[in-house]
Design an enzyme around this catalytic site. Structure first.
Site, PDB file in Angstrom:
ATOM      1  N   TYR A 202      -2.020   5.264   2.260  1.00 42.37           N
ATOM      2  CA  TYR A 202      -1.375   5.378   0.950  1.00 42.37           C
ATOM      3  C   TYR A 202      -0.221   4.384   0.837  1.00 42.37           C
ATOM      4  O   TYR A 202      -0.110   3.639  -0.138  1.00 42.37           O
ATOM      5  CB  TYR A 202      -0.873   6.810   0.752  1.00 42.37           C
ATOM      6  CG  TYR A 202      -0.105   7.025  -0.526  1.00 42.37           C
ATOM      7  CD1 TYR A 202      -0.769   7.338  -1.701  1.00 42.37           C
ATOM      8  CD2 TYR A 202       1.277   6.911  -0.560  1.00 42.37           C
ATOM      9  CE1 TYR A 202      -0.079   7.542  -2.880  1.00 42.37           C
ATOM     10  CE2 TYR A 202       1.986   7.103  -1.738  1.00 42.37           C
ATOM     11  CZ  TYR A 202       1.302   7.426  -2.897  1.00 42.37           C
ATOM     12  OH  TYR A 202       2.003   7.606  -4.058  1.00 42.37           O
TER      13      TYR A 202
ATOM     14  N   LYS B 118       0.118   1.171  -1.676  1.00 46.36           N
ATOM     15  CA  LYS B 118       1.220   1.064  -2.635  1.00 46.36           C
ATOM     16  C   LYS B 118       2.051  -0.195  -2.389  1.00 46.36           C
ATOM     17  O   LYS B 118       2.593  -0.784  -3.328  1.00 46.36           O
ATOM     18  CB  LYS B 118       2.093   2.323  -2.598  1.00 46.36           C
ATOM     19  CG  LYS B 118       1.399   3.534  -3.214  1.00 46.36           C
ATOM     20  CD  LYS B 118       1.040   3.263  -4.666  1.00 46.36           C
ATOM     21  CE  LYS B 118       0.474   4.473  -5.370  1.00 46.36           C
ATOM     22  NZ  LYS B 118       0.257   4.241  -6.803  1.00 46.36           N
TER      23      LYS B 118
END
Length: 173
Positions: free
Chosen positions: A107, A111
């Protein structure tokens, strides 16, 4: 899920984030409204696990949802933004890119990709659509971004649960 925010209502316009679904959604938006003023990409992969536990498929899924979904939406929105008087692109990143969490390695990596791509977009697209291309770290910024007039396309949601939560949050703005 791709949403259209218009006149205080959020309308789902695509069920997923594949290239074909995004292109179909933006073609429909172009046929209906002719242009797009704002694009907000807020998808995040649901991939959880530490570095050693994640499979190649999980990494690829995280990149597909979190980064390529944003790329597909920007790519599809640009021709419609160039037809408008002004344009804004906001790609929501995450606080976790500044502070790492071992079980969110995919994640956080995705990002970080979003933040990097966004910086490059701001440099390359400023002459065409203006310099309001940002990577936001907090979802509360949505209210300020989508408060202008004209159609706002709100990017991809990673899951049905995320899509419903996003729709409720946007309708509250």
């Amino acid at each position: 899920m791709v949403f259209l925010k218009l006149n205080n209502y959020t309308i789902p316009v695509a069920a997923g984030g594949s290239k074909e679904q995004v292109e179909t959604a933006f073609t429909g938006i172009g046929e209906r409204w002719g242009h797009v003023n704002s694009l907000v990409n807020c998808a995040g992969p649901a991939t959880v696990g530490n570095f050693e536990s994640l499979t190649d498929e999980q990494w690829l899924d995280a990149v597909d949802v979190g980064a390529l979904g944003m790329v597909r939406c920007v790519r599809a929105a640009l021709p419609l933004m160039r037809k408008a008087d002004w344009g804004r692109i906001v790609n929501l990143a995450a606080q976790s890119i500044k502070r790492q969490t071992p079980h969110l390695v995919a994640y956080t990596a995705v990002k970080s990709m979003v933040a990097s791509i966004t910086k490059n977009l701001s440099l390359s697209l400023a002459p065409d659509i203006g310099d309001t291309i940002e990577a936001m770290l907090r979802a509360e910024a949505l209210g300020a971004i989508v408060s202008g007039s004209g159609p706002t396309v709100v990017g991809l949601a990673a899951s049905r649960h995320h899509a419903l939560a996003m729709s409720a949050e946007l309708n509250a703005l």
